[in-house]
Design an enzyme around this catalytic site. Structure first.
Site, PDB file in Angstrom:
ATOM      1  N   THR A 149      29.264  17.938   0.686  1.00 43.98           N
ATOM      2  CA  THR A 149      28.032  18.378   0.021  1.00 43.98           C
ATOM      3  C   THR A 149      26.798  18.215   0.906  1.00 43.98           C
ATOM      4  O   THR A 149      25.671  18.259   0.407  1.00 43.98           O
ATOM      5  CB  THR A 149      27.831  17.591  -1.283  1.00 43.98           C
ATOM      6  OG1 THR A 149      27.806  16.178  -0.976  1.00 43.98           O
ATOM      7  CG2 THR A 149      28.958  17.859  -2.267  1.00 43.98           C
TER       8      THR A 149
ATOM      9  N   LYS B 284      17.063  19.125 -10.058  1.00 47.78           N
ATOM     10  CA  LYS B 284      18.500  19.284  -9.826  1.00 47.78           C
ATOM     11  C   LYS B 284      19.246  18.040 -10.307  1.00 47.78           C
ATOM     12  O   LYS B 284      18.863  16.919  -9.986  1.00 47.78           O
ATOM     13  CB  LYS B 284      18.761  19.519  -8.338  1.00 47.78           C
ATOM     14  CG  LYS B 284      18.028  20.747  -7.780  1.00 47.78           C
ATOM     15  CD  LYS B 284      18.109  20.828  -6.273  1.00 47.78           C
ATOM     16  CE  LYS B 284      17.376  19.683  -5.603  1.00 47.78           C
ATOM     17  NZ  LYS B 284      17.300  19.846  -4.125  1.00 47.78           N
TER      18      LYS B 284
ATOM     19  N   GLY C 138      23.749  19.007   2.822  1.00 48.14           N
ATOM     20  CA  GLY C 138      22.857  20.150   2.919  1.00 48.14           C
ATOM     21  C   GLY C 138      22.728  20.979   1.654  1.00 48.14           C
ATOM     22  O   GLY C 138      22.182  22.088   1.698  1.00 48.14           O
ATOM     23  N   THR C 139      23.171  20.454   0.522  1.00 54.27           N
ATOM     24  CA  THR C 139      23.101  21.246  -0.709  1.00 54.27           C
ATOM     25  C   THR C 139      21.657  21.551  -1.110  1.00 54.27           C
ATOM     26  O   THR C 139      21.345  22.677  -1.509  1.00 54.27           O
ATOM     27  CB  THR C 139      23.811  20.533  -1.872  1.00 54.27           C
ATOM     28  OG1 THR C 139      23.318  19.195  -1.971  1.00 54.27           O
ATOM     29  CG2 THR C 139      25.306  20.500  -1.663  1.00 54.27           C
ATOM     30  N   GLY C 140      20.781  20.559  -1.014  1.00 58.86           N
ATOM     31  CA  GLY C 140      19.389  20.780  -1.398  1.00 58.86           C
ATOM     32  C   GLY C 140      18.696  21.780  -0.489  1.00 58.86           C
ATOM     33  O   GLY C 140      17.958  22.662  -0.960  1.00 58.86           O
ATOM     34  N   CYS C 141      18.925  21.650   0.802  1.00 58.90           N
ATOM     35  CA  CYS C 141      18.351  22.601   1.766  1.00 58.90           C
ATOM     36  C   CYS C 141      18.849  24.013   1.478  1.00 58.90           C
ATOM     37  O   CYS C 141      18.082  24.982   1.474  1.00 58.90           O
ATOM     38  CB  CYS C 141      18.733  22.213   3.188  1.00 58.90           C
ATOM     39  SG  CYS C 141      18.298  20.533   3.674  1.00 58.90           S
TER      40      CYS C 141
END
Length: 281
Positions: free
Chosen positions: A216, A180, A218-221
């Site tokens: 932003t 990412k 928690g975007t990866g989760c």
């Protein structure tokens, strides 16, 4: 008038709890619900955190994590799962044993290492355990650029670096790697966000306009949970990644700021491809 939610599959998250509600188990379950997938959870750690920082972390004993895994996997059909915060090698060990014993194939690994506020969320010895034990069991690994650098051992600053890192990480055993690019420097990224997928020997580049928001958390989760949800619903990997990214962008466009720091995403959105059944009396 009532409407019926059509659940499209079962998904499990194995991750830490975020008391602020924006990331971790909480974000995963909100994502599953928004995508009409029945969500289950195995909690690996309890964090005391808010939108500003993480103030305390309690890692659950591996015996408890193992018991949670056995309770869920011995009863429910798990069409896909994701892992998040696995901070100790012992927790990675019992997780890997469960994945092998119950033959779970659609495994999405989000290699959580550092919180948004800069707090380390994984022990150094656990990184090696992740590389050696967990990644070979994964269908997909979703590192951000710093995590990709840690797992691959190379600097990751450009989209070319992202492709090289993805190939190196794929050499550790996962079937596919999505690096990412949200952390890319602005002079390199411009007004776009670039993610690089390495799958079946091929590189696929996803490029979208950047959504300008500081909310932003928690975007990866959320992305890894959305991909797992779409896999649980029967999508193939490329389609699951594409739809997961679309859901993330939709949630980002509805992000908000309930606290004083990084706000969460607007998880309670309704993607166009997720439909309800007919309204009924």
């Amino acid at each position: 008038m009532l409407f019926l939610v059509l659940y499209r599959g079962n998904a499990l998250t194995i991750a830490g709890s975020d008391s602020g509600g924006g990331a971790g188990i909480q974000a995963d379950l909100k994502t599953f619900a928004a995508l009409h997938v029945f969500g289950m959870s195995v909690i690996t750690a309890v964090t005391a955190q808010n939108s500003l920082t993480v103030t305390d972390i309690f890692n659950l004993p591996e015996e408890n994590v193992e018991a949670q895994l056995k309770a869920v996997l011995s009863d429910f059909t798990v069409n896909a799962l994701k892992t998040g915060m696995l901070s100790r090698k012992e927790i990675i060990g019992v997780t890997c044993e469960a994945l092998k014993n119950y033959q779970i194939s659609n495994v999405v690994v989000d290699p959580v290492m550092i919180s948004q506020s800069g707090v380390t969320l994984i022990a150094e010895e656990a990184v090696a355990a992740m590389q050696e034990q967990l990644l070979p069991l994964a269908l997909l690994v979703t590192p951000n650029m710093p995590e990709a650098a840690k797992l691959s051992g190379i600097d990751v600053n450009t989209r070319e670096d992202m492709g090289r890192a993805a190939r190196i990480i794929a050499g550790l055993g996962p079937k596919a790697v999505l690096v990412k690019g949200g952390h890319m420097e602005e002079d390199e990224a411009g007004e776009t966000v670039v993610d690089v997928l390495f799958n079946e020997g091929k590189i696929t580049v996803f490029e979208d306009s950047r959504i300008n928001t500081q909310n932003t958390h928690g975007t990866g989760c959320t992305l890894s949970a959305a991909i797992a949800a779409e896999l649980a619903a029967g999508r193939d990997l490329l389609e699951a990644v594409s739809l997961g990214r679309q859901y993330l962008r939709l949630a980002l466009s509805h992000s908000f700021k309930p606290g004083h720091g990084w706000g969460p995403l607007g998880h309670a959105v309704r993607p166009s491809w997720v439909v309800d059944s007919h309204d009924t009396e």
